[in-house]
Design a protein around this motif. Structure first.
Motif, PDB file in Angstrom:
ATOM      1  N   LEU A  33       0.842  -1.362  -0.077  1.00  0.00           N
ATOM      2  CA  LEU A  33       0.058  -0.361   0.185  1.00  0.00           C
ATOM      3  C   LEU A  33       1.062   0.841  -0.319  1.00  0.00           C
ATOM      4  O   LEU A  33       0.541   2.436  -1.098  1.00  0.00           O
ATOM      5  CB  LEU A  33      -1.495   0.002   0.975  1.00  0.00           C
ATOM      6  N   ALA A  34       1.773   1.510   1.222  1.00  0.00           N
ATOM      7  CA  ALA A  34       3.001   2.750   0.894  1.00  0.00           C
ATOM      8  C   ALA A  34       3.672   3.177  -0.348  1.00  0.00           C
ATOM      9  O   ALA A  34       3.659   3.775  -1.224  1.00  0.00           O
ATOM     10  CB  ALA A  34       3.668   2.866   2.156  1.00  0.00           C
ATOM     11  N   ARG A  35       4.305   1.700  -1.131  1.00  0.00           N
ATOM     12  CA  ARG A  35       4.719   1.727  -2.164  1.00  0.00           C
ATOM     13  C   ARG A  35       4.325   2.384  -3.660  1.00  0.00           C
ATOM     14  O   ARG A  35       4.544   3.890  -4.150  1.00  0.00           O
ATOM     15  CB  ARG A  35       5.549   0.686  -2.336  1.00  0.00           C
ATOM     16  N   LEU A  36       2.715   2.005  -3.471  1.00  0.00           N
ATOM     17  CA  LEU A  36       1.701   2.159  -4.115  1.00  0.00           C
ATOM     18  C   LEU A  36       1.038   3.781  -4.577  1.00  0.00           C
ATOM     19  O   LEU A  36       0.918   3.834  -4.937  1.00  0.00           O
ATOM     20  CB  LEU A  36       0.255   1.321  -5.059  1.00  0.00           C
ATOM     21  N   GLU A  37       1.224   3.690  -2.997  1.00  0.00           N
ATOM     22  CA  GLU A  37       0.383   5.378  -2.912  1.00  0.00           C
ATOM     23  C   GLU A  37       1.278   6.316  -3.136  1.00  0.00           C
ATOM     24  O   GLU A  37       1.445   7.035  -3.549  1.00  0.00           O
ATOM     25  CB  GLU A  37       0.247   5.049  -1.059  1.00  0.00           C
ATOM     26  N   ALA A  38       3.253   5.918  -2.370  1.00  0.00           N
ATOM     27  CA  ALA A  38       3.799   7.191  -3.609  1.00  0.00           C
ATOM     28  C   ALA A  38       3.765   6.390  -4.708  1.00  0.00           C
ATOM     29  O   ALA A  38       4.660   7.860  -4.990  1.00  0.00           O
ATOM     30  CB  ALA A  38       5.066   6.220  -2.332  1.00  0.00           C
ATOM     31  N   ALA A  39       4.366   5.657  -5.486  1.00  0.00           N
ATOM     32  CA  ALA A  39       4.279   5.989  -6.892  1.00  0.00           C
ATOM     33  C   ALA A  39       2.720   6.867  -7.586  1.00  0.00           C
ATOM     34  O   ALA A  39       2.938   6.739  -8.438  1.00  0.00           O
ATOM     35  CB  ALA A  39       4.518   4.404  -7.643  1.00  0.00           C
ATOM     36  N   SER A  40       1.645   7.019  -7.069  1.00  0.00           N
ATOM     37  CA  SER A  40       0.926   7.600  -8.189  1.00  0.00           C
ATOM     38  C   SER A  40       1.060   8.775  -7.014  1.00  0.00           C
ATOM     39  O   SER A  40      -0.793   9.517  -6.879  1.00  0.00           O
ATOM     40  CB  SER A  40      -0.706   6.510  -7.142  1.00  0.00           C
TER      41      SER A  40
END
Length: 95
Positions: A33-40
């Motif tokens: 969740l943290a990685r995908l949130e940061a990427a978007s």
């Protein structure tokens, strides 16, 4: 053709190896969740609960010890979450 194809189509995906599923149950999904949130840049429409549910859907598809299989599962997880995100965006725009 059509608007769905533009939103759901992509050329390819490289997934990072993630230890997300190997962490304590209370931490499952947090890294993804943290990685995908940061990427978007914080623009996601799925929750930690959605990540955990999608991880459960895909859990048995590949052997846990197989690094390549793990990356395949992680890529499928990201695609599933992207579909959830697009569907929620569609729902929001048609309210």
């Amino acid at each position: 053709g059509g608007p769905w194809r533009r939103q759901l189509s992509e050329e390819g995906r490289i997934a990072d190896f993630s230890l997300d599923e190997h962490r304590a149950m209370c931490q499952h999904g947090c890294e993804t969740l943290a990685r995908l949130e940061a990427a978007s840049h914080g623009k996601i429409r799925f929750t930690l609960q959605d990540v955990r549910r999608a991880q459960q859907w895909l859990h048995g598809l590949f052997a846990q010890h197989d690094r390549a299989g793990h990356c395949e599962r992680q890529a499928l997880l990201e695609v599933a979450l992207e579909v959830i995100d697009v569907a929620r965006g569609y729902q929001e725009s048609h309210r």
